[in-house]
Design a protein around this motif. Structure first.
Motif, PDB file in Angstrom:
ATOM      1  N   MET A 188       0.815  -1.210   0.000  1.00  0.00           N
ATOM      2  CA  MET A 188       0.000   0.000   0.000  1.00  0.00           C
ATOM      3  C   MET A 188       0.852   1.265   0.000  1.00  0.00           C
ATOM      4  N   CYS A 189       2.045   1.165   0.577  1.00  0.00           N
ATOM      5  CA  CYS A 189       2.936   2.321   0.617  1.00  0.00           C
ATOM      6  C   CYS A 189       3.362   2.775  -0.775  1.00  0.00           C
ATOM      7  N   GLU A 190       3.243   1.918  -1.751  1.00  0.00           N
ATOM      8  CA  GLU A 190       3.577   2.302  -3.126  1.00  0.00           C
ATOM      9  C   GLU A 190       2.659   3.402  -3.634  1.00  0.00           C
ATOM     10  N   ARG A 191       1.521   3.587  -2.989  1.00  0.00           N
ATOM     11  CA  ARG A 191       0.579   4.623  -3.391  1.00  0.00           C
ATOM     12  C   ARG A 191       0.864   5.979  -2.751  1.00  0.00           C
ATOM     13  N   ILE A 192       1.811   5.996  -1.826  1.00  0.00           N
ATOM     14  CA  ILE A 192       2.160   7.245  -1.142  1.00  0.00           C
ATOM     15  C   ILE A 192       3.244   7.947  -1.958  1.00  0.00           C
ATOM     16  N   LYS A 193       2.917   9.095  -2.494  1.00  0.00           N
ATOM     17  CA  LYS A 193       3.801   9.763  -3.449  1.00  0.00           C
ATOM     18  C   LYS A 193       4.506  10.997  -2.891  1.00  0.00           C
ATOM     19  N   VAL A 194       4.319  11.321  -1.629  1.00  0.00           N
ATOM     20  CA  VAL A 194       4.954  12.503  -1.058  1.00  0.00           C
ATOM     21  C   VAL A 194       5.751  12.119   0.171  1.00  0.00           C
ATOM     22  N   SER A 195       6.660  12.992   0.553  1.00  0.00           N
ATOM     23  CA  SER A 195       7.384  12.795   1.807  1.00  0.00           C
ATOM     24  C   SER A 195       6.568  13.408   2.938  1.00  0.00           C
ATOM     25  N   ASN A 196       6.812  12.959   4.150  1.00  0.00           N
ATOM     26  CA  ASN A 196       6.092  13.450   5.333  1.00  0.00           C
ATOM     27  C   ASN A 196       4.569  13.414   5.156  1.00  0.00           C
ATOM     28  N   PRO A 197       4.027  12.285   4.765  1.00  0.00           N
ATOM     29  CA  PRO A 197       2.579  12.221   4.539  1.00  0.00           C
ATOM     30  C   PRO A 197       1.804  12.193   5.847  1.00  0.00           C
ATOM     31  N   ILE A 198       0.548  12.561   5.765  1.00  0.00           N
ATOM     32  CA  ILE A 198      -0.390  12.363   6.858  1.00  0.00           C
ATOM     33  C   ILE A 198      -1.250  11.163   6.470  1.00  0.00           C
ATOM     34  N   LEU A 199      -1.208  10.119   7.284  1.00  0.00           N
ATOM     35  CA  LEU A 199      -1.965   8.900   7.010  1.00  0.00           C
ATOM     36  C   LEU A 199      -3.160   8.852   7.937  1.00  0.00           C
ATOM     37  N   LEU A 200      -4.351   8.938   7.376  1.00  0.00           N
ATOM     38  CA  LEU A 200      -5.578   8.941   8.170  1.00  0.00           C
ATOM     39  C   LEU A 200      -6.351   7.658   7.878  1.00  0.00           C
ATOM     40  N   GLY A 201      -6.611   6.881   8.907  1.00  0.00           N
ATOM     41  CA  GLY A 201      -7.307   5.620   8.713  1.00  0.00           C
ATOM     42  C   GLY A 201      -8.484   5.466   9.650  1.00  0.00           C
ATOM     43  N   VAL A 202      -9.556   4.882   9.128  1.00  0.00           N
ATOM     44  CA  VAL A 202     -10.773   4.666   9.899  1.00  0.00           C
ATOM     45  C   VAL A 202     -10.909   3.181  10.229  1.00  0.00           C
ATOM     46  N   SER A 203     -11.179   2.869  11.488  1.00  0.00           N
ATOM     47  CA  SER A 203     -11.422   1.493  11.923  1.00  0.00           C
ATOM     48  C   SER A 203     -10.236   0.582  11.528  1.00  0.00           C
ATOM     49  N   PHE A 204     -10.487  -0.491  10.788  1.00  0.00           N
ATOM     50  CA  PHE A 204      -9.381  -1.359  10.372  1.00  0.00           C
ATOM     51  C   PHE A 204      -8.401  -0.605   9.487  1.00  0.00           C
ATOM     52  N   GLY A 205      -8.887   0.413   8.784  1.00  0.00           N
ATOM     53  CA  GLY A 205      -7.988   1.272   8.020  1.00  0.00           C
ATOM     54  C   GLY A 205      -7.007   1.996   8.920  1.00  0.00           C
ATOM     55  N   GLY A 206      -7.421   2.268  10.173  1.00  0.00           N
ATOM     56  CA  GLY A 206      -6.510   2.878  11.132  1.00  0.00           C
ATOM     57  C   GLY A 206      -5.401   1.931  11.546  1.00  0.00           C
ATOM     58  N   VAL A 207      -5.728   0.657  11.632  1.00  0.00           N
ATOM     59  CA  VAL A 207      -4.705  -0.355  11.902  1.00  0.00           C
ATOM     60  C   VAL A 207      -3.727  -0.420  10.739  1.00  0.00           C
ATOM     61  N   LEU A 208      -4.266  -0.412   9.526  1.00  0.00           N
ATOM     62  CA  LEU A 208      -3.415  -0.496   8.343  1.00  0.00           C
ATOM     63  C   LEU A 208      -2.452   0.676   8.241  1.00  0.00           C
ATOM     64  N   VAL A 209      -2.925   1.913   8.463  1.00  0.00           N
ATOM     65  CA  VAL A 209      -2.025   3.056   8.307  1.00  0.00           C
ATOM     66  C   VAL A 209      -0.927   3.047   9.362  1.00  0.00           C
ATOM     67  N   GLN A 210      -1.197   2.458  10.517  1.00  0.00           N
ATOM     68  CA  GLN A 210      -0.120   2.327  11.507  1.00  0.00           C
ATOM     69  C   GLN A 210       0.963   1.391  10.999  1.00  0.00           C
ATOM     70  N   GLU A 211       0.557   0.322  10.321  1.00  0.00           N
ATOM     71  CA  GLU A 211       1.535  -0.586   9.728  1.00  0.00           C
ATOM     72  C   GLU A 211       2.264   0.080   8.568  1.00  0.00           C
ATOM     73  N   MET A 212       1.566   0.885   7.784  1.00  0.00           N
ATOM     74  CA  MET A 212       2.199   1.608   6.682  1.00  0.00           C
ATOM     75  C   MET A 212       3.248   2.583   7.197  1.00  0.00           C
ATOM     76  N   ALA A 213       2.947   3.249   8.306  1.00  0.00           N
ATOM     77  CA  ALA A 213       3.861   4.257   8.856  1.00  0.00           C
ATOM     78  C   ALA A 213       5.202   3.655   9.262  1.00  0.00           C
ATOM     79  N   LYS A 214       5.218   2.351   9.525  1.00  0.00           N
ATOM     80  CA  LYS A 214       6.468   1.687   9.886  1.00  0.00           C
ATOM     81  C   LYS A 214       7.430   1.613   8.707  1.00  0.00           C
ATOM     82  N   HIS A 215       6.910   1.805   7.504  1.00  0.00           N
ATOM     83  CA  HIS A 215       7.734   1.759   6.293  1.00  0.00           C
ATOM     84  C   HIS A 215       8.001   3.148   5.717  1.00  0.00           C
TER      85      HIS A 215
END
Length: 226
Positions: free
Chosen positions: A55-82
């Motif tokens: 999913m991180c391949e879709r992030i095209k900027v540096s210093n992004p803000i990742l906002l996730g709802v419910s299970f999406g919130g779990v996912l963005v926490q995992e994305m932030a590790k990368h």
């Protein structure tokens, strides 16, 4: 001449089974730009960490803000590790596996949850209640327009990934916003830090005006140049 204010891209990840339409009422002011993310098909037996990396391949900027709802919130926490210097915002979600409700903790041991998705596929009302909570029971038909991900393989993977999420520490750089009447992740199980507001699991829809006004303030408090 005044200094140019940096644009901040907010990547919005919907909850389990939901489409990006849940963010239709989110209209953040400049310098924020909203980019909508959607679920991609998981690979067979794919770990959540590996899925997050894809999913991180879709992030095209540096210093992004990742906002996730419910299970999406779990996912963005995992994305932030990368991702370096990502600011994480979770809504109607959990910060670690200790905040899972008791039935999900029990399901981790029994794997009874693996029997559920097939039933939900046949019962759209039940899936809607799981995705958005009991607070929308009188408006089921209205909320069903937000559900787009009903593939059994995806639902099996998503539920299993949530139940077996093993994050034990709360991330430091996180903003957590939670509804006082949330029935999916009851607030009694949520540990500080979090910002509580009125509403149930669907606050991203029902309390959009609050988010439009208050989220920029919360982000500014984190030190963003806005």
């Amino acid at each position: 001449m005044s200094a140019k204010v940096k644009t901040h891209t907010v990547y919005c990840m919907p909850g389990m089974a939901a489409s990006p339409k849940i963010f239709e009422y989110l209209t953040l002011p400049q310098p924020f730009e909203i980019e909508l993310l959607s679920w991609i098909p998981p690979k067979k037996n794919e770990q959540l960490a590996t899925y997050a990396l894809r999913m991180c391949e879709r992030i095209k900027v540096s210093n992004p803000i990742l906002l996730g709802v419910s299970f999406g919130g779990v996912l963005v926490q995992e994305m932030a590790k990368h991702l370096k210097d990502a600011q994480v915002v979770i809504i109607s979600s959990i910060k670690n596996s200790d905040e899972l409700p008791l039935p999900m903790k029990m399901a981790r041991k029994t794997n009874a949850h693996r029997l559920l998705p097939t039933q939900w596929i046949k019962n759209l009302d039940a899936l809607t209640l799981f995705a958005f909570g009991k607070g929308i029971k009188k408006r089921l038909a209205l909320y069903q327009k937000y559900l787009s991900e009903r593939d059994p393989d995806y639902l099996n993977w998503a539920i299993d990934s949530l139940v077996h999420w093993n994050q034990t520490q709360t991330p430091k750089n996180i903003i957590h916003i939670h509804g006082l009447q949330d029935t999916v992740f009851p607030i009694k199980n949520i540990a500080p830090p979090y910002n509580e507001i009125e509403g149930g699991h669907a606050i991203i829809i029902t309390q959009a005006k609050w988010f439009n006004q208050e989220l920029p303030k919360l982000l500014k408090a984190k030190g963003l140049n806005i």
